[in-house]
Write an enzyme that holds these catalytic residues in place. Sequence first.
Site, mmCIF file in Angstrom:
data_model
loop_
_atom_site.group_PDB
_atom_site.id
_atom_site.type_symbol
_atom_site.label_atom_id
_atom_site.label_comp_id
_atom_site.label_asym_id
_atom_site.label_seq_id
_atom_site.Cartn_x
_atom_site.Cartn_y
_atom_site.Cartn_z
ATOM 1 N N LYS B 81 35.835 40.273 -21.066
ATOM 2 C CA LYS B 81 37.140 40.127 -20.419
ATOM 3 C C LYS B 81 37.793 41.471 -20.142
ATOM 4 O O LYS B 81 37.749 42.375 -20.981
ATOM 5 C CB LYS B 81 38.090 39.330 -21.327
ATOM 6 N N GLY B 153 43.257 29.146 -27.126
ATOM 7 C CA GLY B 153 43.533 29.369 -28.541
ATOM 8 C C GLY B 153 44.404 28.298 -29.171
ATOM 9 O O GLY B 153 44.882 28.474 -30.285
#
Lengths: 193, 294
Positions: B81, B153
């Site tokens: 990322k 998350g």
Amino acid sequence: MKIAVIAVQGAFREHIQALRQLGVDAVEARRASDLENADGVVLPGGESTAIGKLMREYDMIDPVREMAAQGKPIFGTCAGMIVLANRIEGEQTVHLGLMDVTVNRNSFGRQRDSFEADLDIPVLGEAAFPAVFIRAPHIAAVGDQVEVLARYQDRIVAVRQGNLLATSFHPELTGDLRLHQYFLNISNKSVAK
Amino acid sequence: MSKVGTDLVKRGMAEMQKGGVIMDVVNAEQAKIAEAAGAVAVMALERVPSDIRKAGGVARMADPTIIEEVMKAVSIPVMAKCRIGHIVEARILEAMGVDYIDESEVLTPADDKFHVDKTKFTVPFVCGAKDLGEALRRIGEGASMIRTKGEPGTGNIIEAVTHQRMMQAQIRRVQGMSEDELYAEAKNIGAPLHLLKEVHDTGRLPVVNFAAGGVATPADAALMMELGSDGVFVGSGIFKSENPEKFARAIVQATTHYQDYELLAELSKNLGGAMEGIDIATLRAEERMATRGW
């Protein structure tokens, strides 16, 4: 004619579209029962470790081996070629282990080295074949029964061994149907037997 | 004679990942577990999204040592990322030979107006989207793969479902439009017209469309496939569960066999605890990652 396309993971949709354009009954195969009554098998591009593992866990290895033994045609592209090979360089694992070839995985490098190129494939005629190589394997060595159909920069990238056909590249992505037609011609011969 | 970095090569790479699961990993050991479970790629990170949430502060590109460790450990593709708009993090990842870059809202954005011009890169990019307009803007900038943003998350699937349903509903609506309605629709949803026309003609995004952001169980993965996703990213869901090997294997199989409900029941048995979840309503506005980017 019915062709089972192994659909556990990868570019199976594109193979099915290509085969349907050629008038074939192409079906998705995710487990052994999906292979019943099929006249041939296509192993698509994808990740060979994932495809091999899922074929083993859903008992598809032996049925495909039996079909190959019966003379039914099997066509593997990229990951499918790795799944067909009986030797994989640097690895103990063999998946179907049907073709007498040694493959070198990711031999052209990582994704940034993936490329398109026009290939000369004599059995398909004079016009060049548009080939796309994606983290592609190549064939490092072949047995006596294996016919080399194409090379790219001295590396073997397309082979045939009787009813088994394999390419390093992805004919399912470029819209040129000649390799699928070539595969079906092998099928027609074996169905006619 | 040969051409690298073409749309076909970059999008084709994503086509090969279809029907598969891409797993977040933070070291070589986790990467090997993911590969053995049948993952089609791994995302090399310093922290999984749920830990990024806990840590707070600015989340940046991972330390290259971790990414290199993962690249050495596995033969499947490795993704990493970069921050939204961080051209240099993207160039560093490309130079390292990472196979796919995720320009990701999970990290703290580096630019509040512009995303990376992904057409300038040889390496392909995946980007998050909440709706069709956002997906087509990213594809217009050169993204070769789209994923829902979801809410990373959280272990909560609701946002990923909302985004995938929104995208599919908009695609169906665009498909039914007359050609002269497409000009106004392009303006309304902020999408490049030529890409909107492509969606109108084909009834699908021009690139592969995965689910991400909240997948915690095999049933979650199967749900996202049922809703039309081409494959699944699992972030914290595997290595924050009680038994990562079991979860990894079960989620891979659930993604392939997403309509085989008896099998899904078997796969869901005795897995141990899934990751701890978060109710989206308890997140403050600045804690929501899905709103990052434009």
